[in-house]
Design a protein around this motif. Structure first.
Motif, PDB file in Angstrom:
ATOM      1  N   GLY A 368     -60.172  74.921 -30.678  1.00 58.48           N
ATOM      2  CA  GLY A 368     -60.313  75.766 -31.849  1.00 58.48           C
ATOM      3  C   GLY A 368     -59.630  77.107 -31.711  1.00 58.48           C
ATOM      4  N   GLU A 369     -59.520  77.633 -30.484  1.00 56.22           N
ATOM      5  CA  GLU A 369     -58.898  78.941 -30.277  1.00 56.22           C
ATOM      6  C   GLU A 369     -57.735  78.877 -29.302  1.00 56.22           C
ATOM      7  OE1 GLU A 369     -61.671  82.093 -29.460  1.00 56.22           O
ATOM      8  OE2 GLU A 369     -63.269  81.089 -30.549  1.00 56.22           O
ATOM      9  N   MET A 370     -57.311  77.676 -28.923  1.00 50.42           N
ATOM     10  CA  MET A 370     -56.280  77.524 -27.905  1.00 50.42           C
ATOM     11  C   MET A 370     -54.909  77.941 -28.420  1.00 50.42           C
ATOM     12  SD  MET A 370     -55.454  74.088 -25.731  1.00 50.42           S
ATOM     13  CE  MET A 370     -57.115  74.040 -25.093  1.00 50.42           C
ATOM     14  N   GLU A 371     -54.111  78.572 -27.547  1.00 49.25           N
ATOM     15  CA  GLU A 371     -52.751  78.953 -27.885  1.00 49.25           C
ATOM     16  C   GLU A 371     -51.794  77.907 -27.348  1.00 49.25           C
ATOM     17  OE1 GLU A 371     -51.837  82.864 -26.622  1.00 49.25           O
ATOM     18  OE2 GLU A 371     -53.326  83.821 -27.887  1.00 49.25           O
ATOM     19  N   MET A 372     -51.233  77.123 -28.250  1.00 47.71           N
ATOM     20  CA  MET A 372     -50.277  76.091 -27.874  1.00 47.71           C
ATOM     21  C   MET A 372     -49.207  76.000 -28.938  1.00 47.71           C
ATOM     22  SD  MET A 372     -52.580  72.962 -26.412  1.00 47.71           S
ATOM     23  CE  MET A 372     -51.098  72.077 -25.928  1.00 47.71           C
ATOM     24  N   PRO A 373     -47.986  75.623 -28.561  1.00 49.50           N
ATOM     25  CA  PRO A 373     -46.942  75.457 -29.572  1.00 49.50           C
ATOM     26  C   PRO A 373     -47.218  74.260 -30.460  1.00 49.50           C
ATOM     27  CG  PRO A 373     -46.155  74.782 -27.406  1.00 49.50           C
ATOM     28  CD  PRO A 373     -47.497  75.415 -27.190  1.00 49.50           C
ATOM     29  N   LEU A 374     -46.845  74.379 -31.727  1.00 55.11           N
ATOM     30  CA  LEU A 374     -47.016  73.300 -32.692  1.00 55.11           C
ATOM     31  C   LEU A 374     -45.662  72.716 -33.076  1.00 55.11           C
ATOM     32  CD1 LEU A 374     -49.600  74.738 -35.234  1.00 55.11           C
ATOM     33  CD2 LEU A 374     -49.942  72.784 -33.739  1.00 55.11           C
ATOM     34  N   PRO A 375     -45.566  71.397 -33.254  1.00 53.00           N
ATOM     35  CA  PRO A 375     -44.352  70.829 -33.837  1.00 53.00           C
ATOM     36  C   PRO A 375     -44.186  71.299 -35.273  1.00 53.00           C
ATOM     37  CG  PRO A 375     -45.729  69.127 -32.828  1.00 53.00           C
ATOM     38  CD  PRO A 375     -46.551  70.378 -32.905  1.00 53.00           C
ATOM     39  N   ASP A 376     -43.004  71.042 -35.827  1.00 52.48           N
ATOM     40  CA  ASP A 376     -42.772  71.378 -37.221  1.00 52.48           C
ATOM     41  C   ASP A 376     -43.686  70.562 -38.138  1.00 52.48           C
ATOM     42  OD1 ASP A 376     -40.822  73.275 -36.791  1.00 52.48           O
ATOM     43  OD2 ASP A 376     -39.176  71.831 -36.865  1.00 52.48           O
ATOM     44  N   ASN A 377     -44.059  71.160 -39.255  1.00 56.48           N
ATOM     45  CA  ASN A 377     -44.783  70.513 -40.355  1.00 56.48           C
ATOM     46  C   ASN A 377     -45.967  69.673 -39.895  1.00 56.48           C
ATOM     47  OD1 ASN A 377     -44.803  70.345 -43.265  1.00 56.48           O
ATOM     48  ND2 ASN A 377     -44.530  68.161 -43.000  1.00 56.48           N
ATOM     49  N   THR A 378     -46.884  70.321 -39.231  1.00 55.53           N
ATOM     50  CA  THR A 378     -48.161  69.700 -38.917  1.00 55.53           C
ATOM     51  C   THR A 378     -49.201  70.800 -38.799  1.00 55.53           C
ATOM     52  OG1 THR A 378     -49.258  68.047 -37.533  1.00 55.53           O
ATOM     53  CG2 THR A 378     -47.942  69.727 -36.394  1.00 55.53           C
ATOM     54  N   LEU A 379     -50.444  70.422 -38.559  1.00 58.65           N
ATOM     55  CA  LEU A 379     -51.540  71.372 -38.488  1.00 58.65           C
ATOM     56  C   LEU A 379     -52.361  71.136 -37.238  1.00 58.65           C
ATOM     57  CD1 LEU A 379     -52.742  71.084 -42.204  1.00 58.65           C
ATOM     58  CD2 LEU A 379     -51.456  72.984 -41.216  1.00 58.65           C
ATOM     59  N   PRO A 380     -53.049  72.162 -36.750  1.00 60.33           N
ATOM     60  CA  PRO A 380     -53.967  71.940 -35.642  1.00 60.33           C
ATOM     61  C   PRO A 380     -55.056  70.946 -36.020  1.00 60.33           C
ATOM     62  CG  PRO A 380     -53.606  74.285 -35.985  1.00 60.33           C
ATOM     63  CD  PRO A 380     -53.006  73.581 -37.161  1.00 60.33           C
ATOM     64  N   MET A 381     -55.514  70.185 -35.039  1.00 59.12           N
ATOM     65  CA  MET A 381     -56.576  69.216 -35.288  1.00 59.12           C
ATOM     66  C   MET A 381     -57.870  69.924 -35.656  1.00 59.12           C
ATOM     67  SD  MET A 381     -57.913  66.163 -32.789  1.00 59.12           S
ATOM     68  CE  MET A 381     -58.775  67.213 -31.622  1.00 59.12           C
ATOM     69  N   MET A 382     -58.187  71.014 -34.973  1.00 58.98           N
ATOM     70  CA  MET A 382     -59.398  71.797 -35.219  1.00 58.98           C
ATOM     71  C   MET A 382     -58.969  73.224 -35.516  1.00 58.98           C
ATOM     72  SD  MET A 382     -61.489  70.276 -31.949  1.00 58.98           S
ATOM     73  CE  MET A 382     -62.956  71.254 -32.171  1.00 58.98           C
ATOM     74  N   THR A 383     -59.370  73.742 -36.654  1.00 57.01           N
ATOM     75  CA  THR A 383     -58.825  75.034 -37.066  1.00 57.01           C
ATOM     76  C   THR A 383     -59.800  75.760 -37.977  1.00 57.01           C
ATOM     77  OG1 THR A 383     -56.882  76.107 -38.019  1.00 57.01           O
ATOM     78  CG2 THR A 383     -57.611  74.064 -39.056  1.00 57.01           C
ATOM     79  N   GLY A 384     -59.367  76.905 -38.473  1.00 57.78           N
ATOM     80  CA  GLY A 384     -60.160  77.701 -39.395  1.00 57.78           C
ATOM     81  C   GLY A 384     -61.074  78.678 -38.693  1.00 57.78           C
ATOM     82  N   PHE A 385     -61.139  79.898 -39.190  1.00 57.39           N
ATOM     83  CA  PHE A 385     -61.999  80.929 -38.629  1.00 57.39           C
ATOM     84  C   PHE A 385     -62.887  81.510 -39.716  1.00 57.39           C
ATOM     85  CE2 PHE A 385     -58.625  80.592 -35.596  1.00 57.39           C
ATOM     86  CZ  PHE A 385     -59.231  80.828 -34.371  1.00 57.39           C
TER      87      PHE A 385
END
Length: 465
Positions: A368-385
């Motif tokens: 939920g709070e991890m800093e990792m690079p994301l591929p193009d045009n996708t979303l984190p699996m767990m998100t929102g604050f």
């Protein structure tokens, strides 16, 4: 682009005309009304009736209501089936098919007894039709391609005409190449209000449709042949944190209507309240028979509605209770490493991949709070604050925000709930003095945007890829 009824009804000078040879229907329908379109992905204000029977208009999460014109005693609408670009949440878009610029298409609202004429223009690369799910109508207007009507070929416009025989909660979708067209996002809501304005009336009426997509990171088009392994579970083709909040004033009577065009059932659960199941696509549940629930299952092809009195202020979660339906871009081959010590392994891998981060040893919450690079045009699996930290959700999740003093017709986000002192769960540190028992401090992340996507090689504050 927001279109008012006044602008729509006054737009005859810009009315689009299509030759009568391209129209199947009555001769008087040759002059086709202009097709309104919408590109914005935020909830538009309700379209309040200015003539005819009174009713409480619905509000479509991340959507809008289709304007109409009166032509004699016919209420005329114009739907355009076409490719669209839909934002699922900030940072990700899908190349879908829909109606009038959006997926789902605009909500159609009318009143029991209305005579409706619906023009459908096909701008897709293949033929289509529209089925009016749950409506009672002549067989030839039912919209099943090849069975009840010819297909609507690309570039052609057909006309559907029928009188609305009952009020309730309905939807529309193609009945031509269904596997592809519904998987690409072709659907919309159809609400028929009671002729009696007082019948089962509420103060706020919200609608959304459930759809599922499988879009690989870095791609834009759904896999239309997918049957089970979807990675985007959506309300109105949006995922958390991109789904609008459901806002209500304290004491107001609220209705939430939803339909299911995914390939599985969805148990929709709302926190903080029990509610009464009031309507299905088969009709209204008699008030004496309406039953209380906190979770109502909605099977494939069904519509459900429930009512409640918003008498408990707060920020109350509403979501599908299948846990993998409140996740985004979830892989289906994730290994279980809970309890596995990967420290030494991670040291060796970092010699080759410096940014490598082991995941799953103590569960998945750190994503939920991890800093990792994301591929193009996708979303984190767990998100929102929210105000106390990471919400660790995605997919079919939103918030019912009930507030005191909210003006009628005000649907703006009121911000996070200010909990009365002593009403927030707190860490036990021994028996506290009464004056020391205070709610936790608000989480600082709420001072920034809820969601950020970064390009590969950069850091995301809550990535998981």
């Amino acid at each position: 682009m927001t279109i008012s009824r006044r602008n729509f009804l006054g737009a005859s000078g810009g009315m689009a005309l299509i030759s009568a040879s391209a129209v199947s229907g009555r001769a008087q329908a040759a002059a086709i009304p202009e097709a309104a379109t919408m590109k914005e992905s935020v909830m538009q204000p309700p379209l309040v009736p200015t003539s005819g029977p009174d009713y409480q208009p619905v509000v479509t999460l991340n959507g809008w209501t289709l304007p109409w014109r009166m032509n004699g005693d016919w209420k005329e609408f114009h739907l355009v089936a076409e490719p669209v670009v839909r934002e699922f949440s900030p940072g990700m878009v899908g190349h879908l098919w829909g109606y009038n610029g959006q997926s789902p298409g605009p909500t159609i609202e009318a009143v029991e007894g209305d005579k409706v004429r619906i023009f459908v223009t096909n701008k897709l690369p293949e033929h289509t039709t529209i089925h009016w799910h749950g409506q009672l109508l002549p067989c030839g207007m039912d919209g099943v391609g090849g069975l009840t009507q010819p297909h609507i070929r690309p570039g052609k416009t057909f006309v559907y005409e029928f009188q609305l025989q009952k009020s309730g909660t309905f939807m529309y979708h193609p009945h031509a190449d269904e596997m592809v067209q519904m998987a690409m996002g072709m659907m919309g809501f159809f609400v028929v209000h009671p002729k009696d304005p007082a019948f089962r009336r509420v103060d706020r009426d919200f609608v959304f449709l459930m759809a599922a997509y499988d879009i690989d990171p870095g791609t834009y088009v759904p896999k239309v042949a997918e049957m089970t392994d979807f990675n985007m579970w959506t309300w109105n083709s949006r995922v958390f944190p991109g789904i609008d909040h459901i806002v209500a004033g304290k004491g107001e009577k609220v209705r939430i209507r939803f339909g299911n065009l995914t390939m599985t059932n969805h148990p929709i659960h709302m926190h903080g309240y029990d509610f009464k199941v009031s309507c299905t696509d088969g009709g209204w549940v008699p008030e004496a028979a309406a039953w209380p629930e906190v979770t109502i299952d909605c099977a494939v092809g069904q519509m459900r509605a429930f009512d409640f009195v918003a008498d408990k202020p707060g920020d109350w979660a509403i979501h599908c209770h299948k846990s993998h339906h409140t996740m985004n871009a979830m892989g289906h081959d994730v290994r279980n490493f809970i309890g596995v010590d990967k420290k030494e392994f991670a040291k060796k891998v970092r010699k080759l991949v410096p940014d490598y981060m082991p995941m799953g040893t103590a569960g998945m919450a750190d994503m939920g709070e991890m800093e990792m690079p994301l591929p193009d045009n996708t979303l984190p699996m767990m998100t929102g604050f929210a105000q106390f930290g990471a919400v660790e959700m995605g997919g079919m999740f939103s918030v019912v925000k009930v507030r005191e003093g909210l003006a009628s017709g005000d649907y703006k986000d009121p911000g996070w709930f200010k909990h009365p002192e002593g009403t927030v769960a707190f860490e036990w540190k021994g028996e506290p003095k009464k004056a020391e028992r205070k709610p936790p401090a608000a989480f600082d992340k709420t001072k920034t945007a809820e969601f950020t996507v970064v390009k590969p090689g950069k850091k995301s504050p809550h990535g998981n890829h």
